[in-house]
Design an enzyme around this catalytic site. Sequence first.
Site, short mmCIF file in Angstrom:
data_model
loop_
_atom_site.label_atom_id
_atom_site.label_comp_id
_atom_site.label_asym_id
_atom_site.label_seq_id
_atom_site.Cartn_x
_atom_site.Cartn_y
_atom_site.Cartn_z
N LYS A 80 0.86 -1.18 0.00
CA LYS A 80 0.00 0.00 0.00
C LYS A 80 0.89 1.23 0.00
O LYS A 80 2.07 1.15 0.37
CB LYS A 80 -0.85 0.00 1.28
CG LYS A 80 -2.14 0.77 1.17
CD LYS A 80 -3.30 -0.07 0.67
CE LYS A 80 -4.57 0.74 0.60
NZ LYS A 80 -5.73 -0.03 0.26
N GLY A 179 -21.17 5.75 5.63
CA GLY A 179 -20.37 6.14 4.46
C GLY A 179 -21.04 5.65 3.19
O GLY A 179 -21.03 4.45 2.90
N GLY A 181 -20.33 6.49 -0.05
CA GLY A 181 -19.50 6.91 -1.18
C GLY A 181 -19.57 5.88 -2.29
O GLY A 181 -20.63 5.28 -2.54
P1 NAD Z 1 -15.34 7.01 -0.82
O1 NAD Z 1 -14.37 8.07 -0.44
O2 NAD Z 1 -15.99 7.03 -2.15
O3 NAD Z 1 -16.53 6.93 0.26
C1 NAD Z 1 -16.32 7.11 1.62
C2 NAD Z 1 -17.51 7.90 2.15
O4 NAD Z 1 -17.42 7.95 3.56
C3 NAD Z 1 -17.55 9.35 1.65
O5 NAD Z 1 -18.84 9.63 1.12
C4 NAD Z 1 -17.23 10.17 2.90
O6 NAD Z 1 -17.88 11.42 2.90
C5 NAD Z 1 -17.77 9.26 3.99
N1 NAD Z 1 -17.20 9.47 5.33
C6 NAD Z 1 -15.94 9.82 5.70
N2 NAD Z 1 -15.84 9.88 7.03
C7 NAD Z 1 -17.06 9.54 7.52
C8 NAD Z 1 -17.59 9.40 8.83
N3 NAD Z 1 -16.84 9.62 9.92
N4 NAD Z 1 -18.88 9.04 8.96
C9 NAD Z 1 -19.66 8.82 7.88
N5 NAD Z 1 -19.20 8.93 6.60
C10 NAD Z 1 -17.93 9.31 6.43
O7 NAD Z 1 -14.55 5.63 -0.57
P2 NAD Z 1 -14.95 4.19 -1.12
O8 NAD Z 1 -14.19 3.90 -2.34
O9 NAD Z 1 -16.42 4.03 -1.12
O10 NAD Z 1 -14.33 3.28 0.03
C11 NAD Z 1 -14.95 3.19 1.29
C12 NAD Z 1 -14.11 2.31 2.21
O11 NAD Z 1 -14.00 1.01 1.63
C13 NAD Z 1 -12.68 2.81 2.45
O12 NAD Z 1 -12.29 2.45 3.76
C14 NAD Z 1 -11.87 2.00 1.46
O13 NAD Z 1 -10.52 1.86 1.87
C15 NAD Z 1 -12.60 0.68 1.51
N6 NAD Z 1 -12.45 -0.14 0.30
C16 NAD Z 1 -12.81 0.38 -0.91
C17 NAD Z 1 -12.65 -0.41 -2.05
C18 NAD Z 1 -13.07 0.08 -3.41
O14 NAD Z 1 -13.20 -0.73 -4.33
N7 NAD Z 1 -13.33 1.37 -3.57
C19 NAD Z 1 -12.11 -1.71 -1.94
C20 NAD Z 1 -11.79 -2.20 -0.67
C21 NAD Z 1 -11.96 -1.40 0.45
#
Ligand code: NAD
Length: 351
Positions: A80, A179, A181
């Site tokens: 990472k 979250g 997102g």
């Molecule tokens: P993203 O940034 O699109 O979404 C994260 C969301 O969480 C955002 O909308 C943000 O505003 C919100 N957020 C941040 N802090 C918060 C809080 N304290 N309370 C509530 N909401 C909050 O990220 P993503 O790609 O959707 O990934 C989300 C998680 O999943 C991350 O931890 C990431 O490492 C993990 N992840 C993602 C993937 C992937 O394919 N994108 C794969 C494995 C793991």
Amino acid sequence: MTPFDAPEFAGHEHVSFFTDDGTGLRAIVAVHSTVLGPAAGGCRLWPYPSTAAALADVLRLSEAMTWKNALAGLPLGGGKSVVIADPSRRTPELLAAFAGCVERLGGRYWTAEDVGVGIDEVEVLARHTRYVFGLQHSGQKTGDPSPFTARGTFRGLRAAVRHRLGRDDLDGLRVAVQGVGHVGFELCRQLHEAGAKLTVADTNPAAVARAEAAFGAIGVPAASIQDADVDVYSPCALGGTIDADTPNRLRARVIAGAANNQLAHSAIGEALRARGIVYAPDFVINAGGMLNAGCDILGRYDREDVLRRIDLIHDRTLEVLARADRDDVSTEAAALAMARERLRTAAGAPR
Ligand code: NAD
């Protein structure tokens, strides 16, 4: 602090610190293990309050990638990277400088998107290094991993519900998603289609409004999502949200979400278990995006095969939860034991 002194250091093979005067780049790449193959894991761009905080994050995240890739059955190791920067400073020049660092590692580490680095930024990185995966759909490239991560998380959540609540049907199941997102929103879609009732929280009010409009979700303040009267809590924001308070506070009996490194520390896994809360380990159920995007590294893409492998997360989760019961350990400990077995087998196998 050196990496060796950091509490998160876990025998990482390689940790590199990079700086670039011209762009102000400050980045750390951590390679936890290359026993199964080249280290693969995304790049997080975040305004860490200190270098120690960035180091702690990259050490934990890279180790988790080793276990995730091992349990997903991928011939890839764990790595990472973090770039210490405010997203408003995410210029093409900064990204190019970071990509040059990845290139210099010669394929030992492959990078991709993570929090603060989206698909557009990954495309910029790919102009400056060969060692990028999770690229836009073009030819054999795999595209945005988020829908695949959501698909796998949904399968894992389903398995945990079956294990703890004894039901396969999600109709009327109450799920709190923290979250909404990229992954959280897509997970909400799948849960909504399966009949689940959604409570959501996000620090971005627009994200909450979108989930309310699309799925009839009920938005609650970010600070109170763990208090929601629901069956399942699904952390899909940042890591470390399951802390010492969570076991006492949580009304949900199942935790299953996509965020990386959900447990603030591993002892919480024991506390959850003692309270009868089943935690589906993050690195078991959030591997869907990696199973898809990893094809960029392996050089072959068969979408149907990828979807089939993602759907196996359901049975793998059941296996982990059954093993935790059998061995009387936390679900995270059971999953780690399974992942370590795979590494030991690979290390002993003739190359
Ligand atoms: P993203 O940034 O699109 O979404 C994260 C969301 O969480 C955002 O909308 C943000 O505003 C919100 N957020 C941040 N802090 C918060 C809080 N304290 N309370 C509530 N909401 C909050 O990220 P993503 O790609 O959707 O990934 C989300 C998680 O999943 C991350 O931890 C990431 O490492 C993990 N992840 C993602 C993937 C992937 O394919 N994108 C794969 C494995 C793991």
